[in-house]
Enzyme design. Structure first.
Site, short mmCIF file in Angstrom:
data_model
loop_
_atom_site.label_atom_id
_atom_site.label_comp_id
_atom_site.label_asym_id
_atom_site.label_seq_id
_atom_site.Cartn_x
_atom_site.Cartn_y
_atom_site.Cartn_z
N LYS A 1 1.07 -1.15 -0.02
CA LYS A 1 0.01 -0.05 0.01
C LYS A 1 0.85 1.28 0.06
O LYS A 1 1.55 1.66 0.73
CB LYS A 1 -0.92 0.00 1.11
CG LYS A 1 -1.88 1.18 1.22
CD LYS A 1 -2.94 1.05 2.52
CE LYS A 1 -3.88 2.01 2.55
NZ LYS A 1 -4.60 1.94 3.79
N ARG B 1 -10.50 10.42 1.30
CA ARG B 1 -10.54 10.92 2.58
C ARG B 1 -11.71 11.87 2.75
O ARG B 1 -12.13 12.14 3.88
CB ARG B 1 -9.24 11.74 2.56
CG ARG B 1 -8.21 10.98 2.62
CD ARG B 1 -6.69 11.67 2.82
NE ARG B 1 -5.66 10.64 2.89
CZ ARG B 1 -4.44 10.93 2.56
NH1 ARG B 1 -3.76 12.01 2.32
NH2 ARG B 1 -3.49 10.01 2.74
N ARG C 1 1.35 9.89 5.98
CA ARG C 1 1.63 8.61 6.12
C ARG C 1 2.62 7.79 5.73
O ARG C 1 2.70 6.59 5.64
CB ARG C 1 0.11 7.40 5.99
CG ARG C 1 -1.07 8.13 6.54
CD ARG C 1 -2.36 7.12 6.39
NE ARG C 1 -3.43 7.47 7.04
CZ ARG C 1 -4.53 7.95 6.37
NH1 ARG C 1 -4.59 7.89 5.27
NH2 ARG C 1 -5.49 8.47 7.12
N GLU D 1 7.17 -7.09 1.13
CA GLU D 1 5.95 -6.85 2.01
C GLU D 1 5.05 -7.93 1.79
O GLU D 1 4.65 -8.57 2.78
CB GLU D 1 5.41 -5.48 2.30
CG GLU D 1 6.08 -4.63 2.60
CD GLU D 1 5.92 -4.23 4.10
OE1 GLU D 1 5.51 -5.10 4.60
OE2 GLU D 1 6.35 -3.18 4.62
N LYS E 1 -2.08 -1.45 -3.88
CA LYS E 1 -2.89 -0.32 -3.72
C LYS E 1 -1.98 0.88 -3.83
O LYS E 1 -1.10 0.97 -3.07
CB LYS E 1 -3.82 -0.58 -2.46
CG LYS E 1 -4.59 0.72 -2.40
CD LYS E 1 -5.57 0.85 -1.05
CE LYS E 1 -6.36 1.77 -0.78
NZ LYS E 1 -7.13 1.87 0.58
N TYR F 1 -15.05 1.05 -7.36
CA TYR F 1 -16.14 1.67 -7.25
C TYR F 1 -17.20 1.44 -8.47
O TYR F 1 -18.29 2.05 -8.35
CB TYR F 1 -15.89 3.07 -6.82
CG TYR F 1 -14.96 3.10 -5.54
CD1 TYR F 1 -15.73 3.20 -4.30
CD2 TYR F 1 -13.85 3.63 -5.72
CE1 TYR F 1 -15.18 3.28 -3.17
CE2 TYR F 1 -12.98 3.67 -4.56
CZ TYR F 1 -13.42 3.82 -3.42
OH TYR F 1 -12.84 3.59 -2.50
#
Length: 325
Positions: A197, A207, A218, A234, A249, A314
């Site tokens: 990510k 957001r 982040r 990862e 992502k 979406y």
């Protein structure tokens, strides 16, 4: 005259031939619809940066989940937007918290017609907007956050969520949550690890969707956009810890990472076509610059071609109708 020996165009001569030899296809069952549910509202609230997407009430969420199940898609991923937040995200593991109530409601509505999934991260529930608990110096405390994730995971499993989407990018999160679930008898709960990510620029509309309280960024826990090998590492670590599925992502800016992860692990690999990707297609189409349907289907095909076994998007329900047709 010299004529070509090889004529690849033979396999492009008609829709029927092209369909027969197509290397990559997208099926509705490979699509997952992200959905937002907000506490304290009486009607769905449109998200201005994501045309057609809303923050649901519990009732409208149930109806939309039933529509999603009828469309033939594979799953729904739920995100909760609470009325109140605090430093530790206490609403995340409260059985009466919005996300846990929503999970139970959707499971009651659709059963196992689709895989009901829940986002396991604290950012929607904290008053500082970070994905974990903060240390006194303001940094995210990795190990204290793992304790919160374990409690959150148990609450979601008790609510009936079949799959937990570990999206916080804390070191050791998969193994820690797996151990907590197994100790309480939730051995069948599936763990989807958001392994690669990236801390990129494509999350802005999301957001708004979750009313994020984030100040700053982040980058101390999400991946640097310049690092491809780190994303593979990862994913391998998450598989070692017990992840059932791993995620990349965003999707389209990281198709190279997606392909490398797919070649490196032996579990399903998913990708998330994030809010910024969605919004760019919608904005360009609204201006008449691209063919909307063509761009949506082409983007999903590209993500599948790079190696995704399933895609969070979406566009899921709308694309499923086109694919069935």
């Amino acid at each position: 005259m010299s004529f070509p020996v090889h004529r690849p165009r033979r396999l492009r001569q008609s829709p029927a031939v092209r369909r027969l030899v197509r290397e990559t296809a997208v099926h509705p069952a490979q699509l997952v619809l992200p959905m937002f549910v907000r506490e304290g509202i009486t009607e769905p609230v449109p998200i201005s940066s994501m045309p057609g997407v809303v923050q649901h009430t519990i009732d409208s969420l149930r109806r939309a989940a039933a529509e999603a199940a009828a469309s033939g898609i594979g799953g729904v991923m739920l995100f909760g937007v609470p009325e109140e937040r605090d430093a530790t995200g206490s609403g995340a593991d409260d059985p009466r918290g919005i996300l846990n109530v929503a999970a139970a409601a959707v499971v009651a509505e659709v059963g196992d017609a689709v895989v009901v999934q829940t986002d396991l991260c604290l950012d929607e529930f904290t008053d500082h907007g970070h994905c974990g608990v903060l240390a006194p110096d303001g940094s995210v405390d990795n190990d204290a956050t793992l304790e919160r994730y374990a409690s959150m995971g148990l609450a979601q499993a008790r609510a009936g969520s079949a799959m937990l989407g570990l999206s916080g990018m804390m070191d050791g999160q998969v193994g820690f949550v797996r151990a907590a679930l197994d100790a309480e008898g939730f051995t069948e709960t599936i763990l989807l690890a958001y392994s690669a990510k990236y801390a990129g620029a494509f999350y802005g509309p999301f957001r708004e969707a979750v009313d994020s309280q984030l100040k700053g960024d982040r980058r101390t826990y999400q991946l640097d956009p310049g690092n491809g090998r780190e994303g593979v590492r990862e994913a391998l670590l998450d598989v070692e810890e017990g992840a059932d599925i791993v995620m990349v992502k965003p999707a389209m800016p990281y198709l190279d990472v997606l392909a490398e992860v797919r070649a490196s692990v032996d579990v399903p690999v998913w990708a998330y076509q994030v809010s910024g990707e969605f919004a760019m297609i919608e904005a360009a189409a609204d201006n008449g610059w691209i063919d909307r349907r063509g761009a949506i289907l082409e983007s999903l095909t590209a993500i599948r071609r790079a190696g995704a076994d399933a895609i969070l998007t979406y566009f899921a329900v709308e694309a499923a109708a086109w694919l069935r047709a």
